[in-house]
Design an enzyme around this catalytic site. Structure first.
Site, PDB file in Angstrom:
ATOM      1  N   CYS A  59       0.710  -0.981   0.122  1.00  0.00           N
ATOM      2  CA  CYS A  59       0.051  -0.027  -0.170  1.00  0.00           C
ATOM      3  C   CYS A  59       0.776   1.243  -0.114  1.00  0.00           C
ATOM      4  N   CYS A  64      -1.399   1.780  -2.986  1.00  0.00           N
ATOM      5  CA  CYS A  64      -2.320   2.915  -2.710  1.00  0.00           C
ATOM      6  C   CYS A  64      -1.623   4.260  -2.802  1.00  0.00           C
ATOM      7  N   LYS A  67       0.264   5.451  -5.974  1.00  0.00           N
ATOM      8  CA  LYS A  67      -0.662   5.435  -7.068  1.00  0.00           C
ATOM      9  C   LYS A  67      -1.520   6.690  -7.233  1.00  0.00           C
ATOM     10  N   TYR A 199      -8.981  -3.094 -11.023  1.00  0.00           N
ATOM     11  CA  TYR A 199      -8.747  -1.718 -10.441  1.00  0.00           C
ATOM     12  C   TYR A 199      -7.532  -1.120 -11.096  1.00  0.00           C
ATOM     13  N   GLU A 203      -7.124   2.321 -13.035  1.00  0.00           N
ATOM     14  CA  GLU A 203      -6.406   3.429 -12.591  1.00  0.00           C
ATOM     15  C   GLU A 203      -5.208   4.025 -13.164  1.00  0.00           C
ATOM     16  N   HIS A 463     -26.531  21.661   0.267  1.00  0.00           N
ATOM     17  CA  HIS A 463     -26.701  22.132  -0.895  1.00  0.00           C
ATOM     18  C   HIS A 463     -25.712  23.240  -1.220  1.00  0.00           C
ATOM     19  N   GLU A 468     -25.835  15.281  -2.089  1.00  0.00           N
ATOM     20  CA  GLU A 468     -27.233  15.349  -1.749  1.00  0.00           C
ATOM     21  C   GLU A 468     -28.149  14.615  -2.340  1.00  0.00           C
TER      22      GLU A 468
HETATM   23  P1  FAD Z   1       1.506  -6.040   1.616  1.00  0.00           P
HETATM   24  O1  FAD Z   1       1.131  -4.877   1.792  1.00  0.00           O
HETATM   25  O2  FAD Z   1       1.804  -6.545   0.642  1.00  0.00           O
HETATM   26  O3  FAD Z   1       2.566  -6.517   2.664  1.00  0.00           O
HETATM   27  C1  FAD Z   1       3.456  -7.676   2.728  1.00  0.00           C
HETATM   28  C2  FAD Z   1       4.836  -7.290   3.163  1.00  0.00           C
HETATM   29  O4  FAD Z   1       5.500  -8.492   3.409  1.00  0.00           O
HETATM   30  C3  FAD Z   1       5.383  -6.618   2.022  1.00  0.00           C
HETATM   31  O5  FAD Z   1       6.162  -5.459   2.650  1.00  0.00           O
HETATM   32  C4  FAD Z   1       6.555  -7.440   1.574  1.00  0.00           C
HETATM   33  O6  FAD Z   1       7.727  -6.952   1.167  1.00  0.00           O
HETATM   34  C5  FAD Z   1       6.925  -8.387   2.857  1.00  0.00           C
HETATM   35  N1  FAD Z   1       7.313  -9.815   2.722  1.00  0.00           N
HETATM   36  C6  FAD Z   1       7.096 -10.458   1.900  1.00  0.00           C
HETATM   37  N2  FAD Z   1       7.652 -11.766   2.003  1.00  0.00           N
HETATM   38  C7  FAD Z   1       8.434 -11.838   2.916  1.00  0.00           C
HETATM   39  C8  FAD Z   1       9.459 -12.268   3.531  1.00  0.00           C
HETATM   40  N3  FAD Z   1       9.563 -13.536   3.154  1.00  0.00           N
HETATM   41  N4  FAD Z   1      10.034 -11.845   4.748  1.00  0.00           N
HETATM   42  C9  FAD Z   1       9.807 -10.581   4.871  1.00  0.00           C
HETATM   43  N5  FAD Z   1       9.048  -9.811   4.489  1.00  0.00           N
HETATM   44  C10 FAD Z   1       8.270 -10.307   3.451  1.00  0.00           C
HETATM   45  N6  FAD Z   1      -5.995  -1.036  -1.719  1.00  0.00           N
HETATM   46  C11 FAD Z   1      -6.738  -0.100  -1.261  1.00  0.00           C
HETATM   47  O7  FAD Z   1      -7.400  -0.275  -0.197  1.00  0.00           O
HETATM   48  N7  FAD Z   1      -6.817   1.119  -1.819  1.00  0.00           N
HETATM   49  C12 FAD Z   1      -6.024   1.287  -2.783  1.00  0.00           C
HETATM   50  O8  FAD Z   1      -6.135   2.339  -3.501  1.00  0.00           O
HETATM   51  C13 FAD Z   1      -5.012   0.427  -3.419  1.00  0.00           C
HETATM   52  N8  FAD Z   1      -4.321   0.759  -4.572  1.00  0.00           N
HETATM   53  C14 FAD Z   1      -3.472  -0.452  -4.820  1.00  0.00           C
HETATM   54  C15 FAD Z   1      -2.468  -0.126  -6.022  1.00  0.00           C
HETATM   55  C16 FAD Z   1      -1.766  -0.993  -6.122  1.00  0.00           C
HETATM   56  C17 FAD Z   1      -0.670  -0.730  -7.464  1.00  0.00           C
HETATM   57  C18 FAD Z   1      -1.403  -2.273  -5.779  1.00  0.00           C
HETATM   58  C19 FAD Z   1      -0.596  -3.310  -6.183  1.00  0.00           C
HETATM   59  C20 FAD Z   1      -2.391  -2.405  -4.794  1.00  0.00           C
HETATM   60  C21 FAD Z   1      -3.130  -1.605  -4.432  1.00  0.00           C
HETATM   61  N9  FAD Z   1      -4.210  -2.047  -3.091  1.00  0.00           N
HETATM   62  C22 FAD Z   1      -5.186  -1.049  -2.872  1.00  0.00           C
HETATM   63  C23 FAD Z   1      -4.114  -3.346  -2.341  1.00  0.00           C
HETATM   64  C24 FAD Z   1      -3.484  -3.042  -1.251  1.00  0.00           C
HETATM   65  O9  FAD Z   1      -2.120  -2.492  -1.481  1.00  0.00           O
HETATM   66  C25 FAD Z   1      -3.233  -4.331  -0.487  1.00  0.00           C
HETATM   67  O10 FAD Z   1      -4.464  -4.882  -0.344  1.00  0.00           O
HETATM   68  C26 FAD Z   1      -2.497  -4.272   0.927  1.00  0.00           C
HETATM   69  O11 FAD Z   1      -1.371  -3.694   0.917  1.00  0.00           O
HETATM   70  C27 FAD Z   1      -2.424  -5.797   1.477  1.00  0.00           C
HETATM   71  O12 FAD Z   1      -1.605  -5.541   2.798  1.00  0.00           O
HETATM   72  P2  FAD Z   1      -1.094  -6.989   3.334  1.00  0.00           P
HETATM   73  O13 FAD Z   1      -0.328  -6.526   4.590  1.00  0.00           O
HETATM   74  O14 FAD Z   1      -1.663  -7.938   3.328  1.00  0.00           O
HETATM   75  O15 FAD Z   1       0.164  -7.168   2.318  1.00  0.00           O
HETATM   76  P1  NDP Z   2      -8.021  -7.394 -10.515  1.00  0.00           P
HETATM   77  O1  NDP Z   2      -8.421  -8.718  -9.876  1.00  0.00           O
HETATM   78  O2  NDP Z   2      -8.838  -6.279 -10.138  1.00  0.00           O
HETATM   79  O3  NDP Z   2      -7.945  -7.410 -12.183  1.00  0.00           O
HETATM   80  C1  NDP Z   2      -7.471  -8.378 -12.791  1.00  0.00           C
HETATM   81  C2  NDP Z   2      -7.510  -8.056 -14.357  1.00  0.00           C
HETATM   82  O4  NDP Z   2      -6.842  -9.123 -15.085  1.00  0.00           O
HETATM   83  C3  NDP Z   2      -9.095  -8.332 -14.588  1.00  0.00           C
HETATM   84  O5  NDP Z   2      -9.240  -7.453 -15.880  1.00  0.00           O
HETATM   85  C4  NDP Z   2      -9.275  -9.702 -15.241  1.00  0.00           C
HETATM   86  O6  NDP Z   2      -9.953  -9.888 -16.314  1.00  0.00           O
HETATM   87  C5  NDP Z   2      -7.559 -10.035 -15.829  1.00  0.00           C
HETATM   88  N1  NDP Z   2      -7.148 -11.150 -15.985  1.00  0.00           N
HETATM   89  C6  NDP Z   2      -6.952 -12.025 -14.873  1.00  0.00           C
HETATM   90  N2  NDP Z   2      -6.571 -13.249 -15.299  1.00  0.00           N
HETATM   91  C7  NDP Z   2      -6.556 -13.319 -16.615  1.00  0.00           C
HETATM   92  C8  NDP Z   2      -6.464 -14.103 -17.790  1.00  0.00           C
HETATM   93  N3  NDP Z   2      -5.780 -15.491 -17.572  1.00  0.00           N
HETATM   94  N4  NDP Z   2      -6.668 -13.830 -19.272  1.00  0.00           N
HETATM   95  C9  NDP Z   2      -7.090 -12.398 -19.438  1.00  0.00           C
HETATM   96  N5  NDP Z   2      -7.298 -11.616 -18.529  1.00  0.00           N
HETATM   97  C10 NDP Z   2      -6.953 -12.094 -17.130  1.00  0.00           C
HETATM   98  O7  NDP Z   2      -6.385  -7.193 -10.237  1.00  0.00           O
HETATM   99  P2  NDP Z   2      -5.385  -6.223 -10.319  1.00  0.00           P
HETATM  100  O8  NDP Z   2      -4.188  -6.482 -10.670  1.00  0.00           O
HETATM  101  O9  NDP Z   2      -6.023  -4.759 -10.989  1.00  0.00           O
HETATM  102  O10 NDP Z   2      -5.534  -5.658  -8.688  1.00  0.00           O
HETATM  103  C11 NDP Z   2      -5.013  -6.710  -7.602  1.00  0.00           C
HETATM  104  C12 NDP Z   2      -5.862  -6.371  -6.486  1.00  0.00           C
HETATM  105  O11 NDP Z   2      -5.434  -4.909  -5.850  1.00  0.00           O
HETATM  106  C13 NDP Z   2      -7.409  -5.713  -6.781  1.00  0.00           C
HETATM  107  O12 NDP Z   2      -8.143  -6.888  -6.924  1.00  0.00           O
HETATM  108  C14 NDP Z   2      -7.739  -5.089  -5.594  1.00  0.00           C
HETATM  109  O13 NDP Z   2      -8.164  -6.006  -4.646  1.00  0.00           O
HETATM  110  C15 NDP Z   2      -6.494  -4.420  -5.181  1.00  0.00           C
HETATM  111  N6  NDP Z   2      -6.598  -3.084  -5.507  1.00  0.00           N
HETATM  112  C16 NDP Z   2      -7.128  -2.034  -5.129  1.00  0.00           C
HETATM  113  C17 NDP Z   2      -7.282  -0.934  -5.463  1.00  0.00           C
HETATM  114  C18 NDP Z   2      -8.397   0.183  -4.857  1.00  0.00           C
HETATM  115  O14 NDP Z   2      -8.790  -0.338  -3.719  1.00  0.00           O
HETATM  116  N7  NDP Z   2      -8.388   1.377  -5.469  1.00  0.00           N
HETATM  117  C19 NDP Z   2      -6.641  -0.399  -6.459  1.00  0.00           C
HETATM  118  C20 NDP Z   2      -5.493  -1.381  -7.166  1.00  0.00           C
HETATM  119  C21 NDP Z   2      -5.605  -2.817  -6.643  1.00  0.00           C
HETATM  120  P3  NDP Z   2     -11.656 -10.249 -15.956  1.00  0.00           P
HETATM  121  O15 NDP Z   2     -12.180  -9.180 -15.420  1.00  0.00           O
HETATM  122  O16 NDP Z   2     -12.147 -10.606 -17.034  1.00  0.00           O
HETATM  123  O17 NDP Z   2     -11.578 -11.627 -14.881  1.00  0.00           O
END
Ligand code: FAD
Ligand code: NDP
Length: 488
Positions: A59, A64, A67, A199, A203, A463, A468
């Site tokens: 995140c 998050c 991004k 997502y 985005e 408003h 609203e």
């Molecule tokens: P993470 O935050 O992934 O943390 C896991 C940590 O474990 C990492 O820091 C990693 O380095 C560490 N790690 C892994 N393996 C090891 C190991 N063996 N030893 C030590 N450390 C290790 N969610 C939202 O709610 N809003 C958003 O706007 C949003 N935007 C996103 C945009 C992008 C591009 C992406 C990829 C994700 C986004 N998400 C968003 C999803 C959100 O980031 C994740 O759901 C959240 O970070 C999950 O938290 P977590 O603690 O499970 O894992």
């Molecule tokens: P998503 O699961 O949201 O989207 C994955 C995309 O990849 C979909 O369009 C899916 O298609 C496509 N896809 C997956 N497998 C295949 C395949 N075999 N062939 C063709 N297309 C495929 O994943 P993201 O990578 O965008 O994000 C990962 C997660 O991170 C999100 O689900 C969300 O939980 C979290 N996130 C949250 C954000 C937020 O809260 N604003 C922002 C970014 C990430 P199809 O729809 O047809 O299945």
């Protein structure tokens, strides 16, 4: 730190992963329940798409937060374009990508230190390195220099998150993921092709388009954002197209050929159509994420994975192996930061507070930060029909935001309420339009409290605002029949 030959340090909890879930669980266990806690995290910095680390996790370091900073950067484009109608002349200054990326990197580095300090100030021992299980009470830390240290733990929490996956096509290695997209040296001067329509894809389409690139979005479904309300998906697709993103629904790439840095040929097709190709400057795959379980030693301890490779847990995040727990994206429940935080707090209460606590997955709101954003809480119309029994009243409002009357932007805001007719309970709220995420948070509280449509109607609006509209939708747009069993 233990010296070679000395007895391993003993902890009540060792957390692997200092992301959203791991930091929250570790802090809560230490601060509120006086547990002796260690937290292990990979070193900060961008190494490769498979090996990125830093306290704060996905995140904060590569999700998050960076991004959203880029979304803010891209949104100025819209402001400049809309300003003219309000009398501002010639407001379309050039954009410097390098400044944005450098300022973003500075802020992320600052936040990384904040997260290390949050842990340390809570009394958590912070270990930089890679964590893995030797047995159900022993964790090994492999430091960046290769040296190792062993920690003993009454409880182990796996919170290692996930990583980006790519479609297995020829040349997939030439496509970047969101990890690299946040570190690009320059915005490509040719088009960007983004594959996927979840997502991240939607985005980043807004980010690249807003910052000046030509953007193509390619996905297998007919509309972007599978899983969201169909009408909202349609509105997002329309907005993307109107803002100049070329949407290739029903198509997928079959091959990527790299000519030079910044020049690729992508072959693509629909299931029944002929193969076509396009020349682009960058290919990004945003085709989902997988749980990060490799190299953790889970098999030896008996921790089970499901068919998607996620760690199997029960309702209180126990893996079934006594003392071994897992939360966040590595368990693939709802992969959002606030959900990982909720699971972390529930875990700490369960394991150290003597109160078994199940995270509550009802009415989790979320937003897609496309431009304008989509935000939702509760059931989509399709989910309401599938899950509920009896009539469902659908209220839809589609209007031109006041700002656009003068700016001239040809775009509508969509707002939608779903109401279970018999109980009058509001079961879903959806919005595609400016500030949707900010508006939806308050509505999520209303749904959590079980608000009825009568209570929405009795609420006095602010408003003039778009928000609203949610308390003034008096005329039902249609009524649909629930085909499910749930009665409210
Ligand atoms: P993470 O935050 O992934 O943390 C896991 C940590 O474990 C990492 O820091 C990693 O380095 C560490 N790690 C892994 N393996 C090891 C190991 N063996 N030893 C030590 N450390 C290790 N969610 C939202 O709610 N809003 C958003 O706007 C949003 N935007 C996103 C945009 C992008 C591009 C992406 C990829 C994700 C986004 N998400 C968003 C999803 C959100 O980031 C994740 O759901 C959240 O970070 C999950 O938290 P977590 O603690 O499970 O894992
Ligand atoms: P998503 O699961 O949201 O989207 C994955 C995309 O990849 C979909 O369009 C899916 O298609 C496509 N896809 C997956 N497998 C295949 C395949 N075999 N062939 C063709 N297309 C495929 O994943 P993201 O990578 O965008 O994000 C990962 C997660 O991170 C999100 O689900 C969300 O939980 C979290 N996130 C949250 C954000 C937020 O809260 N604003 C922002 C970014 C990430 P199809 O729809 O047809 O299945």
């Amino acid at each position: 730190m233990a010296t070679p030959g000395s007895a391993p340090q003993e902890f009540d909890l060792v957390t692997i992963g200092a992301g959203s879930g791991g930091v929250r669980a570790s802090r809560f266990a230490a601060q509120y329940y006086n547990a002796k806690v260690a937290c292990i995290e990979l070193p900060f910095g961008f190494v490769s798409s498979e090996d990125v680390g830093g306290a704060g996790g996905t995140c904060v370091i590569r999700g998050c937060v960076p991004k959203k900073l880029l979304v803010y950067g891209a949104a100025f484009n819209e402001e400049f374009a809309d300003a003219k109608g309000f009398g501002w002349q010639e407001v379309q200054p050039p954009h410097d990508w390098k400044t944005l990326i450098a300022n973003k990197a500075k802020e992320i580095s600052r936040l990384n230190s904040v997260y290390v300090n949050l842990l340390r100030n809570a009394g958590v021992a912070y270990y930089e390195g890679k964590g893995s299980l030797l047995d159900k009470n022993t964790v090994q830390v492999t430091r960046p220099d290769g040296s190792k240290e062993v920690l003993r733990a009454k409880n182990i929490l796996i919170a290692t998150g996930g990583y980006a996956t790519k479609l297995p096509i020829e040349g997939a290695e030439h496509a970047i993921s969101s990890d690299q997209a946040l570190h690009l040296e320059a915005l490509p001067d040719k088009s960007v092709l983004i594959v996927g329509s979840g997502y991240i894809a939607v985005e980043f389409a807004g980010i690249f388009k807003g910052l000046g690139a030509d953007v193509h979005l390619m996905y297998r479904a007919d509309k972007p954002l599978r899983g969201f309300d169909e009408e909202c998906r349609g509105q997002v697709a329309e907005n993307l197209t109107k803002r100049g993103v070329v949407c290739h629904g029903g198509h997928l790439p079959t091959k990527i050929v790299k000519h030079d840095e910044g020049h690729y040929t992508v072959s693509y097709k629909s299931p029944d159509g002929p193969e076509q190709s396009m020349e682009v400057g960058l290919v990004m795959m945003a085709t989902g994420r997988s749980p990060r379980t490799q190299g953790l030693g889970l098999e030896a301890v008996g921790v089970q994975l499901n068919n998607k490779g996620a760690i199997k847990v029960d309702e209180v995040s126990s893996t079934g192996v006594p003392g071994v727990w897992a939360i966040g994206d590595v368990t693939d429940r709802i992969n959002l930061t606030p959900v990982a935080l909720m699971e972390g707090m529930a875990f700490a209460k369960t394991a150290f507070g003597g109160q078994p606590t199940k995270p509550d997955y009802q009415n989790v709101a979320s937003a897609v930060f496309c431009q304008p954003p989509l935000a939702s809480v509760g059931l989509s119309e399709e989910q309401a029909i599938a899950q509920l029994s009896g009539a469902i009243d659908v209220y839809v409002s589609k209007f031109k935001p006041m700002k656009y009357t003068i700016s001239g932007r040809d775009e509508r805001t969509l707002m939608k309420l779903l109401v279970h007719h018999e109980s009058d309970r509001v079961v879903g709220c959806h919005m595609v339009g400016p500030d949707a995420a900010e508006i939806m948070q308050g509505l999520a509280i209303a749904l959590k409290c079980g608000a009825t449509k009568a209570q929405f109607d009795a609420t006095v609006g602010i408003h003039p605002s778009a928000a609203e509209e949610f308390v003034t939708m008096r005329t039902r747009t249609r009524q649909v029949e629930g085909k499910g069993a749930a009665k409210l």
